[in-house]
Design an enzyme around this catalytic site. Sequence first.
Site, PDB file in Angstrom:
ATOM      1  N   LYS A   1      42.982 -20.205 -60.839  1.00 18.22           N
ATOM      2  CA  LYS A   1      44.310 -19.644 -60.588  1.00 18.22           C
ATOM      3  C   LYS A   1      45.277 -20.726 -60.098  1.00 18.22           C
ATOM      4  CE  LYS A   1      43.799 -15.278 -61.706  1.00 18.22           C
ATOM      5  NZ  LYS A   1      44.561 -14.703 -62.831  1.00 18.22           N
TER       6      LYS A   1
ATOM      7  N   TYR B   1      37.306 -18.843 -59.341  1.00 13.85           N
ATOM      8  CA  TYR B   1      38.509 -18.004 -59.462  1.00 13.85           C
ATOM      9  C   TYR B   1      39.705 -18.732 -58.848  1.00 13.85           C
ATOM     10  CZ  TYR B   1      41.399 -13.732 -59.034  1.00 13.85           C
ATOM     11  OH  TYR B   1      42.381 -12.784 -59.119  1.00 13.85           O
TER      12      TYR B   1
ATOM     13  N   LYS C   1      55.553 -20.106 -75.893  1.00 15.56           N
ATOM     14  CA  LYS C   1      56.445 -21.168 -76.396  1.00 15.56           C
ATOM     15  C   LYS C   1      56.723 -20.955 -77.884  1.00 15.56           C
ATOM     16  CE  LYS C   1      56.291 -26.184 -76.794  1.00 15.56           C
ATOM     17  NZ  LYS C   1      55.305 -26.491 -77.854  1.00 15.56           N
TER      18      LYS C   1
ATOM     19  N   THR D   1      44.949  -5.021 -54.118  1.00 17.13           N
ATOM     20  CA  THR D   1      45.624  -3.856 -54.685  1.00 17.13           C
ATOM     21  C   THR D   1      44.574  -2.804 -55.047  1.00 17.13           C
ATOM     22  OG1 THR D   1      47.396  -5.247 -55.532  1.00 17.13           O
ATOM     23  CG2 THR D   1      47.153  -3.105 -56.563  1.00 17.13           C
TER      24      THR D   1
ATOM     25  N   ASN E   1      46.496 -20.964 -73.610  1.00 15.93           N
ATOM     26  CA  ASN E   1      46.757 -20.283 -74.888  1.00 15.93           C
ATOM     27  C   ASN E   1      47.951 -19.337 -74.787  1.00 15.93           C
ATOM     28  OD1 ASN E   1      44.681 -21.541 -76.270  1.00 15.93           O
ATOM     29  ND2 ASN E   1      43.172 -19.970 -75.760  1.00 15.93           N
TER      30      ASN E   1
ATOM     31  N   SER F   1      41.470 -11.416 -66.436  1.00 19.82           N
ATOM     32  CA  SER F   1      40.587 -12.188 -65.541  1.00 19.82           C
ATOM     33  C   SER F   1      39.660 -11.235 -64.804  1.00 19.82           C
ATOM     34  CB  SER F   1      41.377 -12.980 -64.492  1.00 19.82           C
ATOM     35  OG  SER F   1      40.468 -13.669 -63.648  1.00 19.82           O
TER      36      SER F   1
ATOM     37  N   ALA G   1      49.540 -13.720 -63.761  1.00 19.52           N
ATOM     38  CA  ALA G   1      49.015 -13.079 -62.553  1.00 19.52           C
ATOM     39  C   ALA G   1      48.237 -14.101 -61.744  1.00 19.52           C
ATOM     40  CB  ALA G   1      48.095 -11.919 -62.941  1.00 19.52           C
TER      41      ALA G   1
ATOM     42  N   GLY H   1      41.969  -3.469 -68.263  1.00 17.05           N
ATOM     43  CA  GLY H   1      41.563  -3.549 -66.855  1.00 17.05           C
ATOM     44  C   GLY H   1      42.381  -2.610 -65.985  1.00 17.05           C
TER      45      GLY H   1
END
Length: 328
Positions: A150, A146, A106, A176, A100, A76, A115, A11
């Site tokens: 998030k 979305y 971990k 951005t 995931n 995303s 993000a 992306g």
Amino acid sequence: MPRILITGAAGFLGSHLCDRFLKEGYEVVGMDNLITGDLRNLEHLFKEKAFTFYHHDVTTFVHVSGPLDFILHFASPASPIDYLKIPIQTLKVGSLGTHNCLGLAKAKNARILVASTSEVYGDPTVHPQTEEYWGNVNPVGPRGVYDEAKRFQEAMTMAYHTYHGLQTRIIRIFNTYGPRMRLNDGRVLPAFIGQALRGEDLTVFGKGNQTRSFCYVDDLVEGIYRLLHSDYPYPVNIGNPDEITILQFAEEIIKLTGTKQKIIYKDLPKDDPTQRQPDITKARKILGWEPKVSRAEGLKITYAAFKALPQEVLYKQEHRDFEGYVRK
Ligand code: UDP
């Protein structure tokens, strides 16, 4: 050589992050399901020995062999029209995909940065937005898939931090821009520049008095780099506080591109935030970060990059005029 996994690598932001971490001497593992990503953003990296790419959807179990020191979860969709076209994937990548990635972090004992977004503030009633503001989000509106994914992502990340002691970082990214944005993803900057390049009128939604604050991609990447290496586990806003109305922005693009086209007005999309400006006091204090690239400079570079795109990309009817986007 530290090893980092970057999801959403193909992306806009992911590919710039791959560049930066390779430049810093990291071994980079890129991952993307290519729904909204584009391998052309990574083409120049396939010759690099320190770069590998997995074509994988992070909403299903993520396996990466070998050690990992860091994970950046940037997969995303990120444009309001994408949310309408692929709402379930948008929800899944922010929730299941994050789970995931946290599980992988971990298992590998890796530090993870996720993000997040200014969208967690919804249509904000506090201005400029500080990290302490809890937001004003419509869960069942077009942006809900979305925004709520998030918000869940942030909650899940904090839970891994507090319950498992995982090293986590959360960045809230404000608008951005820069080279490699998808030209026809419907977002305002590529929309305006694309329209100017095709000789179409610029479509301002509503009266254009809604505001945004645009950050150049290199500044954002620097903020991410610093946050990842900080010891601060709570959300940090990264963005450029230089706020502008969308109408003024359209006028700037007309001046920049020299287009003879005019501004036309279309209906305002539902739940379109009326104002947005990051309060970056935290980033300044904790990371010693602030944006360096002015809008004039950043737009010049971005325009040059869009101008160099092949005609078939410029005329690709991807998302333009997508029905159902406007307020009914
Ligand atoms: N916008 C516009 N014309 C366009 C595309 C977007 O006026 O062709 C407006 C949109 O209504 C919003 C702002 O520009 O107020 C920024 O939209 P974008 O989709 O880039 O991202 P957002 O910040 O809303 O997530």
